[in-house]
Design an enzyme around this catalytic site. Structure first.
Site, mmCIF file in Angstrom:
data_model
loop_
_atom_site.group_PDB
_atom_site.id
_atom_site.type_symbol
_atom_site.label_atom_id
_atom_site.label_comp_id
_atom_site.label_asym_id
_atom_site.label_seq_id
_atom_site.Cartn_x
_atom_site.Cartn_y
_atom_site.Cartn_z
ATOM 1 N N ASP A 111 42.275 -70.173 -38.666
ATOM 2 C CA ASP A 111 41.982 -69.051 -37.963
ATOM 3 C C ASP A 111 42.304 -68.896 -36.594
ATOM 4 O O ASP A 111 42.017 -70.136 -35.998
ATOM 5 C CB ASP A 111 40.377 -68.609 -38.410
ATOM 6 C CG ASP A 111 39.937 -67.159 -38.365
ATOM 7 O OD1 ASP A 111 39.746 -66.577 -39.144
ATOM 8 O OD2 ASP A 111 40.311 -66.777 -37.120
ATOM 9 N N HIS A 158 40.915 -63.335 -48.187
ATOM 10 C CA HIS A 158 40.837 -64.570 -47.652
ATOM 11 C C HIS A 158 39.393 -65.198 -47.816
ATOM 12 O O HIS A 158 38.500 -64.558 -47.379
ATOM 13 C CB HIS A 158 41.387 -64.307 -46.183
ATOM 14 C CG HIS A 158 40.768 -63.381 -45.583
ATOM 15 N ND1 HIS A 158 41.006 -61.978 -45.284
ATOM 16 C CD2 HIS A 158 39.484 -63.512 -44.502
ATOM 17 C CE1 HIS A 158 40.196 -61.386 -44.671
ATOM 18 N NE2 HIS A 158 39.385 -62.277 -44.109
ATOM 19 N N CYS A 167 50.108 -60.920 -45.581
ATOM 20 C CA CYS A 167 51.417 -61.117 -46.123
ATOM 21 C C CYS A 167 52.743 -61.499 -45.353
ATOM 22 O O CYS A 167 53.627 -62.509 -45.804
ATOM 23 C CB CYS A 167 51.980 -59.804 -46.814
ATOM 24 S SG CYS A 167 50.836 -59.308 -48.162
ATOM 25 N N HIS A 183 37.004 -67.565 -45.968
ATOM 26 C CA HIS A 183 36.817 -68.472 -44.851
ATOM 27 C C HIS A 183 36.251 -69.740 -45.026
ATOM 28 O O HIS A 183 35.271 -69.984 -45.871
ATOM 29 C CB HIS A 183 35.783 -67.894 -44.051
ATOM 30 C CG HIS A 183 36.288 -66.476 -43.092
ATOM 31 N ND1 HIS A 183 36.736 -66.402 -41.992
ATOM 32 C CD2 HIS A 183 36.461 -65.295 -43.608
ATOM 33 C CE1 HIS A 183 37.001 -65.037 -41.730
ATOM 34 N NE2 HIS A 183 36.746 -64.605 -42.579
HETATM 35 P P1 AMP Z 1 37.556 -60.970 -41.698
HETATM 36 O O1 AMP Z 1 37.012 -60.619 -40.712
HETATM 37 O O2 AMP Z 1 36.711 -61.543 -42.831
HETATM 38 O O3 AMP Z 1 38.667 -60.105 -42.335
HETATM 39 O O4 AMP Z 1 38.340 -62.331 -41.315
HETATM 40 C C1 AMP Z 1 39.876 -62.124 -40.709
HETATM 41 C C2 AMP Z 1 40.031 -63.332 -40.103
HETATM 42 O O5 AMP Z 1 41.524 -63.329 -39.645
HETATM 43 C C3 AMP Z 1 39.277 -63.256 -38.379
HETATM 44 O O6 AMP Z 1 38.617 -64.590 -38.794
HETATM 45 C C4 AMP Z 1 40.485 -63.440 -37.524
HETATM 46 O O7 AMP Z 1 39.910 -64.429 -36.527
HETATM 47 C C5 AMP Z 1 41.511 -63.969 -38.360
HETATM 48 N N1 AMP Z 1 42.967 -63.868 -37.927
HETATM 49 C C6 AMP Z 1 43.298 -62.591 -37.534
HETATM 50 N N2 AMP Z 1 44.724 -62.603 -37.057
HETATM 51 C C7 AMP Z 1 44.939 -64.044 -37.244
HETATM 52 C C8 AMP Z 1 46.241 -64.648 -37.307
HETATM 53 N N3 AMP Z 1 47.531 -64.197 -36.759
HETATM 54 N N4 AMP Z 1 46.400 -66.016 -37.697
HETATM 55 C C9 AMP Z 1 45.167 -66.446 -38.106
HETATM 56 N N5 AMP Z 1 44.173 -65.722 -38.440
HETATM 57 C C10 AMP Z 1 44.011 -64.586 -38.074
HETATM 58 ZN ZN ZN Z 2 48.595 -58.868 -47.592
#
Ligand code: AMP
Ligand code: ZN
Length: 115
Positions: free
Chosen positions: A31, A101, A8, A103
């Site tokens: 990411d 999200h 958010c 990927h």
């Molecule tokens: P998930 O494990 O499916 O919840 O994916 C979360 C993703 O968010 C991971 O691949 C992280 O590397 C990514 N992530 C975490 N913090 C950030 C951020 N500040 N900016 C971009 N990606 C992020």
């Molecule tokens: Zn949110």
């Protein structure tokens, strides 16, 4: 939106990200810990914690997330060789950020089954 929700805060601009696409419904950004040469996350702007929280009225929004991922893949030259799209739902599946999200991973060969 919960105060603590990282995505958010990215959607509102409070936390920076490398944004590759945005409109009034969805946002796509790199990411921070890429697992492939091309690793993008596509999110709805609206906070939805997990896929379990989707409602019938969210079909169009989820469709926008998926079609946005496909278009970004195509625009970055990954449509032909292929790419992977993944929604992790809850901790057992590896979800760590509780704002849905998609990927989008590309630029290397993927293996199956996923870990
Ligand atoms: P998930 O494990 O499916 O919840 O994916 C979360 C993703 O968010 C991971 O691949 C992280 O590397 C990514 N992530 C975490 N913090 C950030 C951020 N500040 N900016 C971009 N990606 C992020
Ligand atoms: Zn949110």
């Amino acid at each position: 939106m919960p105060d603590a929700c990282l995505f958010c805060k990215i959607a509102s601009g409070d936390i920076p990200a490398t944004i590759v696409y945005q409109d009034d419904e969805v946002l796509a950004f790199q990411d921070i810990a890429a697992q492939a040469p091309f690793h993008i996350l596509v999110i709805p702007r609206r906070h939805i914690a997990t896929l379990n929280d989707l409602e019938a009225g969210d079909q169009k929004l989820v469709g926008s997330v998926v079609t946005t991922a496909a278009r970004i893949a195509r625009e970055h030259g990954h449509a032909q060789d292929g790419y992977r799209t993944v929604f992790n739902c809850n901790r057992g599946a590896g979800q760590t950020v509780f704002h849905i999200h998609l990927h989008l991973l590309a630029g290397r060969n993927m293996t199956w089954p996923p870990g």
